[in-house]
Design a protein around this motif. Structure first.
Motif, short mmCIF file in Angstrom:
data_model
loop_
_atom_site.label_atom_id
_atom_site.label_comp_id
_atom_site.label_asym_id
_atom_site.label_seq_id
_atom_site.Cartn_x
_atom_site.Cartn_y
_atom_site.Cartn_z
N LEU A 51 -8.90 4.01 8.85
CA LEU A 51 -9.00 4.70 7.57
C LEU A 51 -8.11 5.93 7.54
O LEU A 51 -7.41 6.21 6.58
N ASP A 93 -2.35 -2.69 -7.75
CA ASP A 93 -3.10 -1.44 -7.63
C ASP A 93 -2.33 -0.34 -8.36
O ASP A 93 -1.21 0.01 -7.98
N LYS A 145 -4.18 8.11 3.89
CA LYS A 145 -4.77 6.95 3.21
C LYS A 145 -5.99 7.28 2.35
O LYS A 145 -6.83 6.42 2.10
N SER A 151 -3.61 -4.92 -1.48
CA SER A 151 -3.45 -6.15 -0.70
C SER A 151 -2.35 -6.98 -1.34
O SER A 151 -2.20 -7.01 -2.57
N GLU A 163 -7.40 -1.61 -10.52
CA GLU A 163 -6.74 -2.86 -10.15
C GLU A 163 -6.68 -3.78 -11.36
O GLU A 163 -7.60 -3.80 -12.18
N SER A 210 0.78 -1.23 0.00
CA SER A 210 0.00 0.00 0.00
C SER A 210 0.81 1.28 0.00
O SER A 210 0.29 2.34 -0.35
N PRO A 246 -3.73 3.06 -1.08
CA PRO A 246 -4.23 2.74 0.26
C PRO A 246 -5.02 1.45 0.38
O PRO A 246 -5.12 0.89 1.46
N HIS A 247 -5.56 0.92 -0.73
CA HIS A 247 -6.38 -0.29 -0.65
C HIS A 247 -5.65 -1.54 -1.14
O HIS A 247 -6.26 -2.60 -1.29
N LYS A 295 -7.55 -1.90 11.50
CA LYS A 295 -7.31 -0.97 10.41
C LYS A 295 -7.94 0.38 10.70
O LYS A 295 -9.07 0.46 11.17
N ASP A 309 -6.60 8.44 -3.15
CA ASP A 309 -7.45 8.07 -4.28
C ASP A 309 -8.70 8.95 -4.41
O ASP A 309 -9.40 8.90 -5.43
N TYR A 343 0.93 6.57 1.70
CA TYR A 343 0.07 5.54 1.10
C TYR A 343 -0.28 5.89 -0.34
O TYR A 343 -1.27 6.56 -0.62
#
Length: 322
Positions: free
Chosen positions: A301, A218, A240, A211, A252, A198, A208-209, A299, A243, A205
């Motif tokens: 945000l 991403d 974060k 994985s 993605e 990330s 930020p999403h 987590k 986007d 970041y």
């Protein structure tokens, strides 16, 4: 009696800004001697970490400790993919993006206790024209800064910030074609970041999403912006929500091709490399074993700005002896 596991610690003595002469002692004091046989090696030249890690795999070593930054981690991890040898990260670099993404403690003892927990997971890694990366790769402004940073004998946050400012004032954007399963787009972009994890490091970041277990890259495209746009973008980068910015495009994909105007530099995990004008990037699903903390923090945000900027400010203060 359960046989002991074999551990090899590979220490990069020049990564980051901290001396590492005391690290072997901390490793031997912290790791459980009843469970592990420990060997320690210092790298002596570029690429030495890869050679040592390859030898470790051939010898059946159970885990290699990467003691350094993301560049050191890349050198080691590329030798461990698709093997039974796990990677463990002791973050001592300038940014430590991969360790931060995996919630590995930033202090040496805390990171070593992740080894004592022994919780291996299978994570994705990526390739750009068959060169491996594990955290992020990119073209454009961040690649240029990585090249300038690598040329400087001084490391750390102050040097990096100086390079960012100097290069931003004279940087010219480039037009790219980006081809994925969804088709082709053309963008005049400030940078294109392709993320497995990330963040770049220091809690910046860029994706930020992202994985490391979804089999996807991403992609973050930053379009041209004015100096007035910098402050809000910086806040969003460290909280974060980058986007959400109107100058950002994200998607993605398991693979993509970037076609740029000319061949040149790109970065792989923050390290500059020369690449062709066409760059094929793809994700390899769950090809690397990594030791991660058993208990993951909840987590968030967004985090308070004093928290996300705190470590950077502390680093800069230490370098300036404030």
């Amino acid at each position: 009696m359960v046989p002991k596991k074999n551990i090899l610690a590979i220490i990069n003595p020049i990564s980051g800004t901290h001396q590492k002469t005391d690290i072997p002692g901390i490793i031997r004091e912290t790791l459980n001697a009843s469970r592990y046989d420990i060997a320690i090696r210092f790298t002596e030249y570029a690429g030495h970490a890869t050679q040592l890690a390859k030898e470790a795999v051939s010898s059946g070593v159970d885990c290699v400790l990467s003691v350094g930054g993301d560049g050191t981690c890349n050198e080691i991890a590329r030798a461990l993919v698709h093997s039974e040898t796990a990677l463990s990260i002791i973050p001592m670099g300038s940014g430590n993006g991969l360790a931060r993404h995996l919630n590995i403690p930033m202090d040496v003892s805390g990171a070593l206790n992740v080894v004592n927990e022994w919780n291996p997971v299978s994570l994705d890694y990526c390739k750009a024209n068959e060169k491996l990366f594990f955290c992020t790769c990119g073209v454009g402004f961040d690649a240029l800064v990585s090249s300038r940073f690598a040329e400087d004998k001084h490391r750390g946050g102050v040097t990096y910030v100086k390079k960012v400012i100097a290069e931003y004032l004279k940087y010219k954007t480039e037009t790219y074609s980006i081809v994925s399963n969804d088709g082709e787009i053309r963008e005049n972009a400030f940078l294109i970041a392709c993320a497995n994890a990330s963040q770049y490091g220091n809690n910046a970041y860029i994706a930020p999403h992202a994985s490391m277990q979804d089999g996807k890259i991403d992609v973050t495209i930053i379009l041209p912006f004015t100096p007035f746009d910098v402050p809000p973008m910086a806040v969003q980068l460290f909280t974060k929500v980058l986007d959400k910015n109107s100058h950002i495009r994200t998607f993605e994909t398991p693979s993509l091709k970037i076609i740029r105007e000319t061949a040149g530099v790109m970065h792989l995990d923050g390290e500059p490399v020369e690449m062709d004008k066409e760059i094929e990037i793809r994700c390899i699903h769950q090809g690397l074993k990594v030791l991660t903390p058993r208990k993951q923090p909840k987590k968030k945000l967004m985090e308070p700005l004093h928290t996300v900027f705190g470590e950077i400010v502390d680093t800069i203060k230490a370098e300036l002896n404030i």
